[in-house]
Design a protein around this motif. Sequence first.
Motif, mmCIF file in Angstrom:
data_model
loop_
_atom_site.group_PDB
_atom_site.id
_atom_site.type_symbol
_atom_site.label_atom_id
_atom_site.label_comp_id
_atom_site.label_asym_id
_atom_site.label_seq_id
_atom_site.Cartn_x
_atom_site.Cartn_y
_atom_site.Cartn_z
ATOM 1 N N ASP A 68 0.802 -1.230 0.000
ATOM 2 C CA ASP A 68 0.000 0.000 0.000
ATOM 3 C C ASP A 68 0.832 1.277 0.000
ATOM 4 O O ASP A 68 0.272 2.379 -0.027
ATOM 5 N N VAL A 69 2.163 1.175 0.039
ATOM 6 C CA VAL A 69 2.994 2.376 0.093
ATOM 7 C C VAL A 69 2.935 3.081 -1.265
ATOM 8 O O VAL A 69 2.956 2.442 -2.315
ATOM 9 N N ALA A 70 2.828 4.386 -1.229
ATOM 10 C CA ALA A 70 2.793 5.169 -2.464
ATOM 11 C C ALA A 70 4.132 5.030 -3.198
ATOM 12 O O ALA A 70 5.184 4.947 -2.561
ATOM 13 N N PRO A 71 4.130 5.011 -4.518
ATOM 14 C CA PRO A 71 5.367 4.808 -5.281
ATOM 15 C C PRO A 71 6.332 5.987 -5.239
ATOM 16 O O PRO A 71 7.464 5.855 -5.686
ATOM 17 N N ASP A 72 5.901 7.117 -4.684
ATOM 18 C CA ASP A 72 6.784 8.294 -4.609
ATOM 19 C C ASP A 72 7.357 8.508 -3.216
ATOM 20 O O ASP A 72 7.798 9.602 -2.876
ATOM 21 N N VAL A 73 7.385 7.436 -2.409
ATOM 22 C CA VAL A 73 7.916 7.495 -1.042
ATOM 23 C C VAL A 73 9.257 6.775 -0.997
ATOM 24 O O VAL A 73 9.409 5.686 -1.562
ATOM 25 N N ILE A 74 10.228 7.356 -0.297
ATOM 26 C CA ILE A 74 11.530 6.706 -0.117
ATOM 27 C C ILE A 74 11.392 5.604 0.924
ATOM 28 O O ILE A 74 11.070 5.858 2.082
ATOM 29 N N THR A 75 11.626 4.363 0.468
ATOM 30 C CA THR A 75 11.646 3.199 1.344
ATOM 31 C C THR A 75 13.068 2.642 1.319
ATOM 32 O O THR A 75 13.919 3.133 0.578
ATOM 33 N N MET A 76 13.319 1.612 2.092
ATOM 34 C CA MET A 76 14.654 1.010 2.102
ATOM 35 C C MET A 76 14.985 0.476 0.708
ATOM 36 O O MET A 76 14.162 -0.143 0.060
ATOM 37 N N TYR A 77 16.185 0.762 0.276
ATOM 38 C CA TYR A 77 16.737 0.385 -1.029
ATOM 39 C C TYR A 77 16.085 1.122 -2.192
ATOM 40 O O TYR A 77 16.250 0.718 -3.341
ATOM 41 N N GLY A 86 11.091 7.723 4.226
ATOM 42 C CA GLY A 86 9.670 7.979 4.424
ATOM 43 C C GLY A 86 9.139 9.239 3.773
ATOM 44 O O GLY A 86 7.940 9.474 3.793
ATOM 45 N N LEU A 87 10.025 10.047 3.187
ATOM 46 C CA LEU A 87 9.566 11.270 2.533
ATOM 47 C C LEU A 87 9.105 10.991 1.111
ATOM 48 O O LEU A 87 9.562 10.066 0.463
ATOM 49 N N ARG A 88 8.230 11.858 0.628
ATOM 50 C CA ARG A 88 7.734 11.775 -0.749
ATOM 51 C C ARG A 88 8.573 12.670 -1.657
ATOM 52 O O ARG A 88 9.186 13.636 -1.201
ATOM 53 N N ALA A 100 17.957 18.941 1.862
ATOM 54 C CA ALA A 100 17.815 18.692 0.433
ATOM 55 C C ALA A 100 16.350 18.442 0.111
ATOM 56 O O ALA A 100 15.575 17.991 0.966
ATOM 57 N N ARG A 101 15.997 18.720 -1.132
ATOM 58 C CA ARG A 101 14.663 18.418 -1.642
ATOM 59 C C ARG A 101 14.728 17.089 -2.382
ATOM 60 O O ARG A 101 15.658 16.838 -3.140
ATOM 61 N N VAL A 102 13.763 16.223 -2.134
ATOM 62 C CA VAL A 102 13.679 14.961 -2.863
ATOM 63 C C VAL A 102 13.140 15.300 -4.253
ATOM 64 O O VAL A 102 11.979 15.658 -4.406
ATOM 65 N N ALA A 103 14.020 15.217 -5.251
ATOM 66 C CA ALA A 103 13.638 15.621 -6.597
ATOM 67 C C ALA A 103 12.832 14.540 -7.314
ATOM 68 O O ALA A 103 11.851 14.850 -7.999
ATOM 69 N N GLU A 104 13.253 13.280 -7.149
ATOM 70 C CA GLU A 104 12.629 12.215 -7.939
ATOM 71 C C GLU A 104 12.928 10.854 -7.324
ATOM 72 O O GLU A 104 14.030 10.623 -6.837
ATOM 73 N N ILE A 105 11.949 9.969 -7.361
ATOM 74 C CA ILE A 105 12.173 8.580 -6.979
ATOM 75 C C ILE A 105 12.499 7.848 -8.277
ATOM 76 O O ILE A 105 11.678 7.788 -9.194
ATOM 77 N N LEU A 106 13.699 7.307 -8.356
ATOM 78 C CA LEU A 106 14.145 6.615 -9.567
ATOM 79 C C LEU A 106 13.760 5.140 -9.555
ATOM 80 O O LEU A 106 13.498 4.543 -10.595
ATOM 81 N N PHE A 107 13.748 4.551 -8.369
ATOM 82 C CA PHE A 107 13.374 3.146 -8.196
ATOM 83 C C PHE A 107 12.935 2.945 -6.759
ATOM 84 O O PHE A 107 13.598 3.399 -5.833
ATOM 85 N N GLN A 108 11.796 2.284 -6.592
ATOM 86 C CA GLN A 108 11.327 1.898 -5.269
ATOM 87 C C GLN A 108 10.985 0.415 -5.342
ATOM 88 O O GLN A 108 10.204 0.015 -6.218
ATOM 89 N N PRO A 109 11.576 -0.419 -4.482
ATOM 90 C CA PRO A 109 11.328 -1.860 -4.573
ATOM 91 C C PRO A 109 9.840 -2.230 -4.586
ATOM 92 O O PRO A 109 9.398 -3.042 -5.403
ATOM 93 N N GLU A 110 9.066 -1.624 -3.702
ATOM 94 C CA GLU A 110 7.648 -1.975 -3.587
ATOM 95 C C GLU A 110 6.875 -1.637 -4.862
ATOM 96 O O GLU A 110 5.947 -2.362 -5.249
ATOM 97 N N ALA A 111 7.233 -0.566 -5.519
ATOM 98 C CA ALA A 111 6.562 -0.177 -6.763
ATOM 99 C C ALA A 111 6.806 -1.193 -7.877
ATOM 100 O O ALA A 111 6.073 -1.230 -8.865
ATOM 101 N N HIS A 112 7.840 -2.025 -7.701
ATOM 102 C CA HIS A 112 8.176 -3.050 -8.686
ATOM 103 C C HIS A 112 7.820 -4.456 -8.165
ATOM 104 O O HIS A 112 8.344 -5.452 -8.658
ATOM 105 N N GLY A 113 6.968 -4.523 -7.157
ATOM 106 C CA GLY A 113 6.484 -5.796 -6.650
ATOM 107 C C GLY A 113 7.406 -6.498 -5.672
ATOM 108 O O GLY A 113 7.127 -7.633 -5.268
ATOM 109 N N ASP A 114 8.474 -5.851 -5.231
ATOM 110 C CA ASP A 114 9.400 -6.443 -4.259
ATOM 111 C C ASP A 114 9.009 -5.948 -2.872
ATOM 112 O O ASP A 114 9.278 -4.812 -2.509
#
Length: 133
Positions: free
Chosen positions: A45-54, A97-99, A116-130
């Motif tokens: 359920d985590v949004a794809p624009d959130v920084i998670t581990m890895y 945890g930041l967007r 710093a400002r979080v400019a872009e999420i390039l890869f989030q494991p959960e967004a790719h089914g991991d």
Amino acid sequence: MPAKIHGERMLTELDHVRLAKLIDGKSLPELEDLLDTTDVVRSCDVAPDVITMYSQFSIVDAHSGQRQELTLCYPRDAAPAAGFVSVLSPVGTGLIGLRAGATAKWQMPGGDEGGARVAEILFQPEAHGDYTT
């Protein structure tokens, strides 16, 4: 640094459990505060624009405007020169945890404030089914 209020950050249940285990009797007030004040959601359920581990992401330094790509990792995998930043570092704890679009601030070991400002999420494991990394 002041505590973040609910809604500003989000952790997956798995990240929350694993980060709590990192404390293991150590005095890590910033991480303890983060775990106590952050919204926790299921990994799916985590949004794809959130920084998670890895997660891999780019930030823009608040002072210099320099853009940098980083990966948030556990201490054993940290290699700052290669862009792998430990979640236990001031930068890592400030960013998890930041967007995308949010601004992080942290206290550097010498007492200076970084940000710093979080400019872009390039890869989030959960967004790719991991959901287990």
